[in-house]
Enzyme design. Sequence first.
Site, PDB file in Angstrom:
ATOM      1  N   ASP A 113      25.811 -23.721 -13.747  1.00 38.56           N
ATOM      2  CA  ASP A 113      25.885 -24.482 -15.122  1.00 38.56           C
ATOM      3  C   ASP A 113      26.622 -23.411 -16.350  1.00 38.56           C
ATOM      4  O   ASP A 113      27.043 -23.853 -17.086  1.00 38.56           O
ATOM      5  CB  ASP A 113      24.574 -24.764 -15.733  1.00 38.56           C
ATOM      6  CG  ASP A 113      23.887 -23.375 -15.992  1.00 38.56           C
ATOM      7  OD1 ASP A 113      23.323 -23.197 -17.351  1.00 38.56           O
ATOM      8  OD2 ASP A 113      23.592 -22.375 -15.237  1.00 38.56           O
ATOM      9  N   ASP A 136      18.772 -20.746 -11.981  1.00 38.12           N
ATOM     10  CA  ASP A 136      18.328 -21.159 -13.368  1.00 38.12           C
ATOM     11  C   ASP A 136      19.365 -22.166 -13.965  1.00 38.12           C
ATOM     12  O   ASP A 136      20.507 -22.109 -13.931  1.00 38.12           O
ATOM     13  CB  ASP A 136      18.152 -20.059 -14.519  1.00 38.12           C
ATOM     14  CG  ASP A 136      17.065 -19.073 -14.062  1.00 38.12           C
ATOM     15  OD1 ASP A 136      16.189 -19.544 -13.085  1.00 38.12           O
ATOM     16  OD2 ASP A 136      17.252 -18.059 -14.624  1.00 38.12           O
ATOM     17  N   ARG A 154      17.099  -6.490 -21.875  1.00 35.29           N
ATOM     18  CA  ARG A 154      15.861  -7.508 -21.691  1.00 35.29           C
ATOM     19  C   ARG A 154      14.573  -7.262 -20.966  1.00 35.29           C
ATOM     20  O   ARG A 154      13.568  -7.674 -21.285  1.00 35.29           O
ATOM     21  CB  ARG A 154      16.693  -8.851 -21.088  1.00 35.29           C
ATOM     22  CG  ARG A 154      17.209  -9.701 -22.023  1.00 35.29           C
ATOM     23  CD  ARG A 154      17.999 -10.897 -21.246  1.00 35.29           C
ATOM     24  NE  ARG A 154      19.131 -10.576 -20.419  1.00 35.29           N
ATOM     25  CZ  ARG A 154      19.813 -11.424 -20.013  1.00 35.29           C
ATOM     26  NH1 ARG A 154      19.645 -12.665 -20.096  1.00 35.29           N
ATOM     27  NH2 ARG A 154      20.887 -10.927 -19.326  1.00 35.29           N
ATOM     28  N   ASP A 167      23.794 -21.573  -8.241  1.00 35.84           N
ATOM     29  CA  ASP A 167      23.160 -20.603  -9.367  1.00 35.84           C
ATOM     30  C   ASP A 167      21.713 -21.364  -9.166  1.00 35.84           C
ATOM     31  O   ASP A 167      21.473 -22.283  -8.677  1.00 35.84           O
ATOM     32  CB  ASP A 167      23.673 -21.080 -10.684  1.00 35.84           C
ATOM     33  CG  ASP A 167      23.029 -20.422 -11.731  1.00 35.84           C
ATOM     34  OD1 ASP A 167      22.456 -19.304 -11.821  1.00 35.84           O
ATOM     35  OD2 ASP A 167      23.051 -21.312 -12.708  1.00 35.84           O
ATOM     36  N   GLY A 211      21.385 -14.487 -11.328  1.00 35.40           N
ATOM     37  CA  GLY A 211      21.101 -13.423 -12.173  1.00 35.40           C
ATOM     38  C   GLY A 211      19.697 -13.088 -12.324  1.00 35.40           C
ATOM     39  O   GLY A 211      19.274 -12.393 -13.184  1.00 35.40           O
TER      40      GLY A 211
END
Length: 231
Positions: free
Chosen positions: A184, A20, A70, A18, A115
């Site tokens: 995470d 971020d 978003r 991942d 993402g």
Amino acid sequence: MTRLQLNALFHPQAVCFDVDSTFCEDESIDELAAYLGVGEQVAALTARQVVVDSVAMGGSVEFKEALRTRLGVMKPRRADVEHFLRDHPHRVTPGIPELVALLRSRGQEVFLVSGGFRQIIHPLAESLGIPLSHVFANSILFDSEGNYAGFDESEFTCRSGGKPAAIRHIKDKYGYDSIVMVGDGATDLEARSEGAATVFVGYGGVVVRKNIAEKADWYILDIQQLIDVLK
């Protein structure tokens, strides 16, 4: 862990990260939103999506709709993203450059499954020698004048269940039997679903999430722990 999982952890064919709060210490969507002056609105939407991910981790359209909402609030222009990258260089997680170099020296490939947005992640991948073909992320679309025009809905990670789908694609394309996923959050844990990641390593060096720590095959707080195992 099973014998298969232990073998995959000590001798991975490939490792997917991942981005971020794992590969980087940033949360790029929230930080880009803050840069555009809509940080609070987007942070609230992100927090709502974290709850959705924790309760129902797959098969639905919740993530795609949340991403659409978003981005609809942010409406980033091409120039906005370029200026953001100039003013906010990536804060790479300590140990990541060494880990990437170690994996590559052993002939083990590195993939980024996120993402977040390709426009933000591609410069990071290039700086660490990761081929752009090894990046699976969302892509913001712009019109001929550089204005926001939506996002590429064909990307794996724009939808719920996208990360395990991306990993199954990687396994099929490159002929891997096993892959380690490091991340995470709930969508990273989801990547350990059937036919996808063999081992999920939860990372809490930026944000500790108790539910992820409880369900991960192995939970670490420092990338050096993973380096030590591989060595």
